[in-house]
Write a protein that holds these residues in place. Structure first.
Motif, PDB file in Angstrom:
ATOM      1  N   ILE A 231     -35.936 -84.445  63.431  1.00  0.00           N
ATOM      2  CA  ILE A 231     -35.984 -85.767  62.424  1.00  0.00           C
ATOM      3  C   ILE A 231     -35.444 -85.527  61.216  1.00  0.00           C
ATOM      4  CG2 ILE A 231     -37.670 -87.328  61.504  1.00  0.00           C
ATOM      5  CD1 ILE A 231     -39.233 -86.991  64.175  1.00  0.00           C
ATOM      6  N   ALA A 232     -35.955 -84.375  60.420  1.00  0.00           N
ATOM      7  CA  ALA A 232     -35.459 -84.064  59.146  1.00  0.00           C
ATOM      8  C   ALA A 232     -34.116 -84.050  59.133  1.00  0.00           C
ATOM      9  CB  ALA A 232     -36.032 -82.927  58.674  1.00  0.00           C
ATOM     10  N   LEU A 233     -33.294 -83.562  60.095  1.00  0.00           N
ATOM     11  CA  LEU A 233     -31.884 -83.306  60.102  1.00  0.00           C
ATOM     12  C   LEU A 233     -31.151 -84.529  60.330  1.00  0.00           C
ATOM     13  CD1 LEU A 233     -31.496 -79.431  61.742  1.00  0.00           C
ATOM     14  CD2 LEU A 233     -31.308 -80.228  59.370  1.00  0.00           C
ATOM     15  N   THR A 234     -31.781 -85.233  61.066  1.00  0.00           N
ATOM     16  CA  THR A 234     -31.241 -86.532  61.158  1.00  0.00           C
ATOM     17  C   THR A 234     -31.217 -87.608  60.054  1.00  0.00           C
ATOM     18  OG1 THR A 234     -31.786 -86.597  63.715  1.00  0.00           O
ATOM     19  CG2 THR A 234     -31.323 -88.787  62.808  1.00  0.00           C
ATOM     20  N   VAL A 235     -32.353 -87.605  59.438  1.00  0.00           N
ATOM     21  CA  VAL A 235     -32.398 -88.416  58.080  1.00  0.00           C
ATOM     22  C   VAL A 235     -31.383 -87.902  57.202  1.00  0.00           C
ATOM     23  CG1 VAL A 235     -34.040 -88.819  56.135  1.00  0.00           C
ATOM     24  CG2 VAL A 235     -34.948 -88.941  58.835  1.00  0.00           C
ATOM     25  N   LEU A 236     -31.503 -86.320  57.132  1.00  0.00           N
ATOM     26  CA  LEU A 236     -30.305 -85.798  56.047  1.00  0.00           C
ATOM     27  C   LEU A 236     -29.007 -86.161  56.373  1.00  0.00           C
ATOM     28  CD1 LEU A 236     -29.948 -83.895  53.777  1.00  0.00           C
ATOM     29  CD2 LEU A 236     -30.106 -82.120  55.351  1.00  0.00           C
ATOM     30  N   GLU A 237     -28.420 -86.116  57.505  1.00  0.00           N
ATOM     31  CA  GLU A 237     -27.343 -86.557  58.125  1.00  0.00           C
ATOM     32  C   GLU A 237     -27.037 -88.046  57.592  1.00  0.00           C
ATOM     33  OE1 GLU A 237     -24.468 -86.730  61.852  1.00  0.00           O
ATOM     34  OE2 GLU A 237     -26.193 -86.382  61.987  1.00  0.00           O
ATOM     35  N   GLY A 238     -27.877 -88.800  58.006  1.00  0.00           N
ATOM     36  CA  GLY A 238     -27.775 -90.342  57.683  1.00  0.00           C
ATOM     37  C   GLY A 238     -27.488 -90.330  56.177  1.00  0.00           C
TER      38      GLY A 238
END
Length: 98
Positions: free
Chosen positions: A80-87
């Protein structure tokens, strides 16, 4: 999610919780309830536990949050953290997701 599902299915529909981790997190008072399967989702880990290394074995005490989590939970949070960061990085660059 797969590792959490695997350990739950391997243990009759319950997520095992390590009693030592409960104690380290200051939640040892929950042990009798888990042992009696009062909780519909969790149970206390014992010698019959299968795939115990995927169970709730990680005590967490952070900024008032106290819990025992599984390696699968850690992977979910990291994803989840990596998805938010990518976004956020895509938004900063002004690009759109394909």
């Amino acid at each position: 999610m797969a590792s959490n599902a695997l350990v739950i299915f391997a243990n009759g529909g319950h997520m095992p919780v390590d009693p030592a981790a409960l104690e380290q997190a200051g939640l040892e008072a929950l042990a009798p309830r888990l042992q009696a399967r009062y909780d519909a989702v969790h149970t206390l880990m014992d010698e019959s536990t299968r795939l115990g290394f995927l169970a709730d074995i990680i005590p967490v005490r952070l900024l008032g949050y106290t819990n025992v989590i599984s390696p699968g939970d850690v992977c979910l949070m990291l994803g989840i953290a990596l998805t938010v960061l990518e976004g956020a990085l895509r938004a900063k660059r002004g690009s759109r997701a394909p």
